[in-house]
Design a protein around this motif. Sequence first.
Motif, PDB file in Angstrom:
ATOM      1  N   ALA A 148      -8.056   4.544   2.223  1.00 30.54           N
ATOM      2  CA  ALA A 148      -6.920   3.723   1.811  1.00 30.54           C
ATOM      3  C   ALA A 148      -5.637   4.543   1.854  1.00 30.54           C
ATOM      4  CB  ALA A 148      -7.164   3.185   0.404  1.00 30.54           C
ATOM      5  N   SER A 149      -5.751   5.817   1.619  1.00 34.17           N
ATOM      6  CA  SER A 149      -4.568   6.671   1.486  1.00 34.17           C
ATOM      7  C   SER A 149      -3.779   6.782   2.782  1.00 34.17           C
ATOM      8  CB  SER A 149      -4.981   8.077   1.059  1.00 34.17           C
ATOM      9  OG  SER A 149      -5.864   8.048  -0.016  1.00 34.17           O
ATOM     10  N   PHE A 150      -4.444   7.209   3.836  1.00 34.18           N
ATOM     11  CA  PHE A 150      -3.664   7.553   5.037  1.00 34.18           C
ATOM     12  C   PHE A 150      -4.475   7.471   6.329  1.00 34.18           C
ATOM     13  CE2 PHE A 150      -4.187  11.781   2.639  1.00 34.18           C
ATOM     14  CZ  PHE A 150      -5.490  11.968   3.073  1.00 34.18           C
ATOM     15  N   SER A 621       3.943   0.491  -4.826  1.00 30.01           N
ATOM     16  CA  SER A 621       4.037   1.957  -4.940  1.00 30.01           C
ATOM     17  C   SER A 621       2.984   2.514  -5.894  1.00 30.01           C
ATOM     18  CB  SER A 621       5.422   2.331  -5.446  1.00 30.01           C
ATOM     19  OG  SER A 621       5.576   1.874  -6.770  1.00 30.01           O
ATOM     20  N   HIS A 622       2.822   3.812  -5.833  1.00 27.15           N
ATOM     21  CA  HIS A 622       1.852   4.471  -6.718  1.00 27.15           C
ATOM     22  C   HIS A 622       2.516   4.733  -8.069  1.00 27.15           C
ATOM     23  CE1 HIS A 622      -1.625   5.454  -3.943  1.00 27.15           C
ATOM     24  NE2 HIS A 622      -0.884   4.513  -3.384  1.00 27.15           N
ATOM     25  N   PRO A 623       1.815   4.375  -9.096  1.00 27.38           N
ATOM     26  CA  PRO A 623       2.448   4.279 -10.420  1.00 27.38           C
ATOM     27  C   PRO A 623       2.674   5.625 -11.097  1.00 27.38           C
ATOM     28  CG  PRO A 623       0.107   3.825 -10.585  1.00 27.38           C
ATOM     29  CD  PRO A 623       0.383   4.020  -9.133  1.00 27.38           C
ATOM     30  N   ALA A 627      -2.868   7.280 -12.496  1.00 27.16           N
ATOM     31  CA  ALA A 627      -3.356   7.647 -11.170  1.00 27.16           C
ATOM     32  C   ALA A 627      -4.183   6.421 -10.784  1.00 27.16           C
ATOM     33  CB  ALA A 627      -4.203   8.898 -11.207  1.00 27.16           C
ATOM     34  N   HIS A 628      -3.607   5.588  -9.955  1.00 27.43           N
ATOM     35  CA  HIS A 628      -4.221   4.294  -9.621  1.00 27.43           C
ATOM     36  C   HIS A 628      -4.479   3.498 -10.895  1.00 27.43           C
ATOM     37  CE1 HIS A 628      -4.511   5.870  -5.633  1.00 27.43           C
ATOM     38  NE2 HIS A 628      -5.124   6.927  -6.101  1.00 27.43           N
ATOM     39  N   THR A 629      -5.782   3.280 -11.193  1.00 29.42           N
ATOM     40  CA  THR A 629      -6.081   2.500 -12.403  1.00 29.42           C
ATOM     41  C   THR A 629      -6.349   3.409 -13.598  1.00 29.42           C
ATOM     42  OG1 THR A 629      -8.489   2.417 -12.095  1.00 29.42           O
ATOM     43  CG2 THR A 629      -7.193   0.752 -10.957  1.00 29.42           C
TER      44      THR A 629
END
Length: 734
Positions: A148-150, A621-623, A627-629
């Motif tokens: 999912a990242s890259f 965006s990344h919160p 860190a994710h959830t």
Amino acid sequence: MVRSTKKTAGMEQVFVTACNSHCGGRCLLKVHVKDGVITRVETDDEDEPQFRACFRGRAYRQRVYDPNRLKYPMKRVGERGEGKFERISWDEALDKVAGELRRVKDTYGPASILFLQGGADTGVLQHRDLIERLLGKFGGFQGWWGTASFEGGLFATLASYGTYLSGSTRDDLLNSRLIVMWGWDPVVTVQECNTSWYLTQARERGAKVIAVDPRYTDSAATFADQWIPIIPGTDTAMLVAMAYVMITEELHNKVFLDTYTVGFERFRDYVLGMEDGIPKTPGWAEGITGVPAQTITNLARQYATIKPAALVAGIAPGRTAYGEQYHRAAIALAAMTGNIGVHGGWAGMSWQPRGYGGYPYKVGKRLTGEGNPLEVGAPPRKESFPAQGASASSFRIHCTKVADAILKGKSGGYPADYKLAYVIGTNYVNQYLDTNKIAMALKKLEFIVVQEQVMTAMARFADILLPTCTIMEKNDIAVGGGTPMFGYMRKVIEPLHESRSQFEIANKLAEKLGIKGYNDKTEDEWLREFIKGSDAPDYEEFKRKGRYKVKLSEPYVSFKEQLANVGKKPFPTPSGRIELYSQKLAEMKTPNLPPIPKYVEAWESRRDPLSKKYPLQLITSHPKRRAHTQYETLPWLRELVPQAVLINTHDAQARGIQDGDLVRVFNDRGEMAIKAKVTERIMPGVVDIPQGAWYDPDEKGVDRGGCVNVLTRDEPSPAGSFPSNTGLVQVQKY
Ligand SMILES: Nc1nc2c(c(=O)[nH]1)N[C@H]1C(S)=C(S)[C@@H](COP(=O)(O)OP(=O)(O)OC[C@H]3O[C@@H](n4cnc5c(=O)[nH]c(N)nc54)[C@H](O)[C@@H]3O)O[C@H]1N2
Ligand SMILES: Nc1nc2c(c(=O)[nH]1)N[C@H]1C(S)=C(S)[C@@H](COP(=O)(O)OP(=O)(O)OC[C@H]3O[C@@H](n4cnc5c(=O)[nH]c(N)nc54)[C@H](O)[C@@H]3O)O[C@H]1N2
Ligand SMILES: [Mo]
């Protein structure tokens, strides 16, 4: 292991450990423990470079003692997904899991077993690979491909350089005169410990910093001389127009291109419009990107003439439809400006896959999987490169397609009909695209086991819950990556309640399944072996100090060797050069996956007819507070950053929305109720809902938790990019 003994009773002890969270940073935590209870968490205040943790790491105590922790193994008693469970013993839980694995394998075959895994807070030992190894030895499973990242960035890096390792250590930013933070917000996303620290010093040394981002990020606010807002998903057009400026003004580095690359002429022909009659001028790009032509021209001139310059290609613009083109284009510009293989330059993505060995220091042996027997003999996917190894297997399904695969099975062209899911280290239902569809699909499976720390959205879908402990309750080792170091992740307290480490759970389950040769070492023996094969000198000393900083003679820069040994050390591509034109891509003949980087208009872009109904572009965006959830339930962090949809003042006014109003955000896939954050820090026409808030649908199916994936579409890009920043929505006041 730390036990409260007579000797330590009432005494506060301080232990050094490594935060190893799913942000990528491996920062230092000093954990105060009294009578077996964590009382306080501090961070590094010693020699530079320090490994200072952010507020998430420093709030870790609340995570350990989170009331949402899973206390003991449980079995489902209500409907699947309802979240009703009953306590059972470890023996009963593992017997049930082993029994279901056997039943499904015997009845339907091993391919019916889905293995859903994530990065979580793992180290070199306590990780998902333990279950991958177990399922592999058990007879096989259905795995996925596509990070999912890259994934788009990996694909572009492989196509262009022939290896996925193109990174530099973070300290090399000190050598840059210009840093372009392209869709990159490291103040929030960290990724490698100390990134902000090196950016601070780079600024102090006079480097110019420019941010290209639909949002005025914390990083832009802290470091940037200039903010260039850009319409999401159009970055390739801007990069291609920058190439146009460089070519027409003869600013490109012809010697570099002649010596180290192939295919520049093909790219040039496309850029100049020789191929399709459309010159990719800054004016052309302005119409697509919303960035004024003069701004594009200026950035092109600066990137071509300020030397050395780092265009740090953030991975978020790659998480769009056709995101791989953006990464290919960014690499083409790095080549055109000669910023590859030189100090202060930058060859590719903002974040290099940590893939042990990716940086020039040694790491030891880990307990990992030994392959999936079901993948043996399966040909590689057409759109893959040999270096992708097992993940190139055509047997695998894309990570965004799990729900579709469960719903359709063999009749949809997938390898099997799926019956069971083993879920470890991921909040899959929450984090993958089209949450409502995933939730529906999960209900179809016969059995789901979830190995978790807390009662997450995914955990609620389990039939059996296996409680696993946090990094504070087990021993492990963290590896730094772009800030080279090893961190000992020390067990500072006993596992809470009945939670167990991943290592312990996997060993027990292997025993229940009668798997021979699963593991013959203890936790400490594995960690010792890992350090023995690494650059860290002595295990006992390492354990005592908790940290070993690897000293490199100079900052590491990929491809320096290729530059120093012209002709003698080829790039590992078919041509031996950086491939701006890839023959291999040409041979794939995949629509919208051209052999040179090209701008391909995304689905659900601003120009899509669907934008009449859903006029706002959604980015995710990344919160900052998670860190994710993970960390979502921590009171300190919730107070700091409320979950909200970021909407531009102009768009809010047009809808009668005021800051703090509860609004509806929706499209054909889902709907959520969320507070609005009205701000000039996001450009008009774009809204941002930070990903990772917990899925919490009400009786009408409206998500109340702020889980953005109820709005995203489960369609990967041709090379596998995870297009979580592509999508249209509408926002209305309630
Ligand atoms: N819309 C949208 N969606 C996205 C993204 C986006 O940008 N936008 N980003 C994507 C990206 S880049 C990623 S990497 C994924 C991340 O997606 P996930 O990997 O699913 O995200 P996490 O929240 O880190 O989930 C890890 C889970 O593991 C648990 N956990 C922590 N430590 C352990 C452990 O030691 N053992 C076990 N068994 N469990 C543990 C945590 O409690 C948590 O629930 O999300 C993707 N999803
Ligand atoms: N705090 C925190 N840190 C994390 C994580 C986390 O969940 N929380 N997750 C970790 C993980 S696993 C990953 S993969 C990384 C992700 O790291 P990134 O992908 O770099 O993080 P994002 O916040 O998604 O995006 C970075 C910036 O890109 C911008 N952006 C979005 N779409 C576009 C676009 O189309 N074009 C341009 N130019 N910019 C765009 C966003 O506004 C944002 O400011 O972060 C890691 N670090
Ligand atoms: Mo990620």
